[in-house]
Scaffold this active site. Structure first.
Site: not given
Length: 812
Positions: A18, A21, A155, A473, A475, A558, A683, A707, A736
């Site tokens: 990575r 990144k 994804n 939700i 977490s 990632c 969810h 959401e 977010h």
């Protein structure tokens, strides 16, 4: 002329460890400037090209490398920068699709914090700089980032081009720059890659009604100029990606394609065009193969056999080269090269082709870099894997077999056959207890003991909740301290007792915070979990986790999906200890939290030797045991999350129903073993739900949360047009965004939903998990959410509308 050539369609950007990144995040945090970022990423880019040459790739893609996203790169090539960033209309944008496992637009480094509404101007050459590029991708204090959504059914997330009020112009010939770099620095005659104009416009938003063809007519000569300059520079091939052709393609689209590619041929008659498709079969095979290009790339892995059937039925033009995508570009399993060679021979015969390009089915962007770093894995698993580098080696072997004869690579083919056979014969893939359990499943859809109308009344008596009950939700903030504690435990610096003490302390602290805020249904916070899928993959039989099998999700974010390689079963309870401890601290209900079978499947690297439905049902039966264990431990509300349900829909509408039927079956197999008093929640992330509302209802969850804070008006229409009779929470604030919601905003969102939903159905909750948010953002936001719920209850009471039961059937 050779019978076959090896062609790659795209290579991972992130680096073996990575490195890419880390460079991006160093730049975003101010540790390195733009010049150093560009010089260091150039070294990476050239090393990737050299590696592909070393692995015997003959047609090597250039320009597939990106500092964020290839669709964003294409938009910037043609000056398509949203007006709010350049001094035009200051319009807002939002994420179209969130990945709950990551959190949209929330990389690990903080976004640049512009204090003012800075606007960006192009340089002297007309190109916008890196500051503008990253502003569009990530947002600034003043301007929201451009929307982000899934790249077809992968994804990976791309940045959605926003075209309101824009006229395209060629700012910089990006493909040419990368072609010249590869040629001058490494002597590689690369194959420039660019997203095609039809795909670019079809994926964009903000195109005024009736203006699509106007924009296309403006883009065609700009693309043609890019191609003309490539041809003049000596480029032999260019790869134009048009994955939009695997979706429904109209007669009008076919006419557009003919216009596009006729113009390209006229502009650059000496340049060969590979028109590349992937992820499914093309929808109009007979028309597509007649387009005026020199080669057409088809996916023969994820096409459900349709491309091969069309090829064998209709043949292939003799004046074109077929790009045969036979090595899986989206999954990590080693190929049985004998099977692949037989497939290539069948393709070659059907096409009557003198020449083939042997390719991955798609860009290798979607797989990790190399298995060389996975020495900790069992040899039978490691030997059965193939990441990007290994896939290129597989292609080289197949090309040599076609050109020189199978005997020239007999040893390599035999090794691949043996490795695949060994994995398939392993005990982990032949667990009789799992097969027996699957055999006992009824073909009929699993059912709860009683229908929802009965359960609702039972739960009303069992759970004395107010009207419009509040919850989250699942977490809660994963602080630096939480991550450090988990790291110390994994490294052996902390023993089990120390780690559990920390988890208990954090859980108790947040139970008290939730109680003080006044939330009605609590959560334990998931502080023990690294990721909502990987956590379960670490504990279920049939899964393993890699050391470095990272893939790009979006930007610098990632993910490292667990590897589902064997038969799945529950070895011991996974979540009961933490959930039961949290419940012991409070008289309020605490939800048990699980990830559902469809999401675990969609967000893992999944074995490819069994049908999807079989693997999903294996996961479902393991989760069913966990659900029963939670219920036996006194956890009476259990949330089984399916954020990936909608995104897993097949690309072709004709395949939707079978997918949805299998998904509903697996979810219900996970959840229907409980008593009527036990309340099942789920969810989902935001998407277009109107077209699958019946499937959502068929899940038969007692409460669903969706959401939706940023797209509330759009989503509510799904419930205007359809009937939904179960409990539902449409997220009332956007997790977010770092901004704190106003009470009036939350009340307005809830009131809009309550225009079409019965208040007795409605829950008040955030739109997603709070893992990625800071504590100082979360606590005041939740306080405002609870205050909004209280105010709304009072409004209903004054209006005489409080009917006495919350969505769970409780008392007001």
């Amino acid at each position: 002329m050779s019978q076959a050539k090896s062609s790659n369609l795209g290579y991972p950007r992130i680096g073996e460890k990575r490195e890419w990144k880390k460079l991006l995040e160093a730049h975003w945090s101010g540790k390195i400037d733009a010049a150093e970022l560009e010089s260091e990423t150039k070294k990476l880019r050239l090393s990737y090209l050299q590696k592909q040459r070393d692995l015997q790739a003959e047609l090597i893609p250039v320009g597939d490398f990106s500092l964020y996203d290839h669709v964003l790169d294409t938009a910037f090539t043609f000056g398509l920068v949203p007006q709010r960033f350049t001094g035009g209309a200051n319009t807002a944008a939002h994420d179209e699709n969130c990945n709950c496992a990551t959190g949209a637009h929330d990389e690990e480094a903080p976004a640049s914090a512009d204090a003012e509404a800075k606007v960006f101007a192009p340089g002297e050459n007309g190109a916008y700089g890196l500051d503008a590029y990253f502003a569009v991708a990530r947002g600034t204090k003043a301007f929201a980032a451009s929307p982000m959504t899934k790249w077809f059914d992968t994804n990976y997330h791309y940045i959605v081009p926003e075209l309101q009020g824009l006229t395209p112009k060629l700012t910089v010939n990006r493909p040419l720059a990368f072609y010249l770099e590869a040629k001058e620095e490494l002597g590689i005659d690369g194959k420039p890659v660019i997203v095609g104009p039809l795909t670019l416009l079809k994926l964009a938003r903000g195109i005024e009604e009736g203006k699509f063809d106007t924009l296309l007519d403006q883009l065609i000569p700009l693309y043609a100029q890019v191609l003309k300059e490539l041809g003049e520079a000596g480029a032999t091939w260019v790869q134009i990606d048009e994955p939009i052709l695997v979706l429904e393609t109209s007669d009008e689209d076919i006419a557009r394609l003919n216009k596009i590619y006729a113009a390209f041929r006229a502009a650059a008659p000496g340049l060969n065009i590979l028109l590349q498709t992937y992820f499914e079969s093309v929808s109009r095979y007979e028309d597509i193969v007649q387009l005026p290009v020199q080669a057409i790339g088809l996916d023969f892995v994820h096409d459900r056999g349709r491309n091969l059937a069309a090829l064998e039925r209709h043949g292939f033009p003799q004046d074109k080269i077929l790009g045969a995508g036979v090595i899986d570009g989206r999954n990590i399993w080693r190929s049985d090269l004998q099977v692949k060679l037989d497939l290539l021979r069948r393709i070659k015969q059907a096409a009557g082709a003198k020449e083939l390009f042997v390719q991955p089915s798609s860009s290798l962007l979607h797989v990790p870099v190399t298995t060389r770093s996975e020495q900790a894995l069992e040899s039978k698993i490691r030997d059965g894997l193939s990441f990007a580098d290994e896939k290129l080696t597989e292609i080289a072997v197949l090309v040599k077999a076609l050109n020189e004869g199978e005997e020239a690579v007999a040893a390599e083919i035999a090794e691949s056959v043996q490795a695949v056979a060994a994995l398939n014969a392993s005990p982990e893939r032949n667990d009789e207890s799992v097969r027996d359990a699957l055999g006992k499943l009824d073909a009929r859809r699993p059912e709860r003991l009683s229908p929802y109308a009965v359960r609702r009344d039972v739960q009303a008596k069992h759970w004395p909740l107010p009207l419009l009950p509040t919850t989250t939700i699942g977490s809660l903030p994963q602080t630096t301290e939480v991550r450090q504690a988990r790291s110390k435990w994994k490294k052996g610096e902390w023993n089990e007792e120390q780690y559990v003490q920390f988890l208990h302390a954090e859980t108790e602290r947040w139970i008290r915070i939730q109680e003080e805020i006044g939330i009605d249904v609590l959560v334990h916070g998931e502080f023990e979990r690294n990721d909502m899928v990987e956590y379960f993959g670490e504990q279920l039989a049939g899964f393993t986790t890699s050391g470095f099998a990272w893939v790009q999700s979006y930007g610098s974010r990632c993910v490292k999906p667990p590897i589902l390689y064997g038969d799945v079963k529950l070895l011991s309870p996974m979540t009961v200890t933490e959930s039961a401890y949290a419940q012991s601290l409070t008289d309020k209900p605490v939800k048990g939290m699980l990830t559902g079978p469809i999401t675990i499947y969609n967000w893992s690297f999944v074995r490819d030797d069994l049908p999807r439905s079989v693997v999903q049902n294996q996961i479902a039966l393991a989760l069913r045991s966990e659900v029963s264990a939670l219920e036996e431990a006194g956890i009476g509300m259990i949330q089984v999350d399916e954020p990936a349900l909608r995104e897993g829909l097949p690309l072709k509408h004709e395949d939707w129903q079978s997918y949805l039927d299998e998904a509903v079956y697996a979810f219900r197999a996970s959840t229907t073993s409980v008593q009527d008093e036990t309340q099942i929640h789920t969810h989902m992330c935001y998407a277009e739900f109107g077209d699958i509302i019946q499937a959502i209802s068929d899940l038969d969850a007692d409460v669903i949360s969706i959401e939706a804070a940023r797209s509330h008006g759009d989503l509510v229409t799904a419930f205007e047009d359809g009937t939904y009779d179960k409990g539902i929470g449409l997220g009332v604030f956007d997790i977010h965004s770092p901004r704190l919601p106003e009470q009036s905003e939350i009340e307005s969102i809830a009131q809009r939903a309550l225009e079409v939903l019965d208040p007795a159905q409605f829950w008040i909750n955030p739109d997603c998990g709070l893992k990625t948010r800071r504590e100082e953002e979360v606590i005041p936001s939740l306080k405002t959410m609870v205050a909004s719920a209280v105010a709304l209850r009072e409004q209903f009471a004054k209006a005489g509308a409080a009917g006495g039961a919350g969505a769970a059937g409780g008392n007001s």
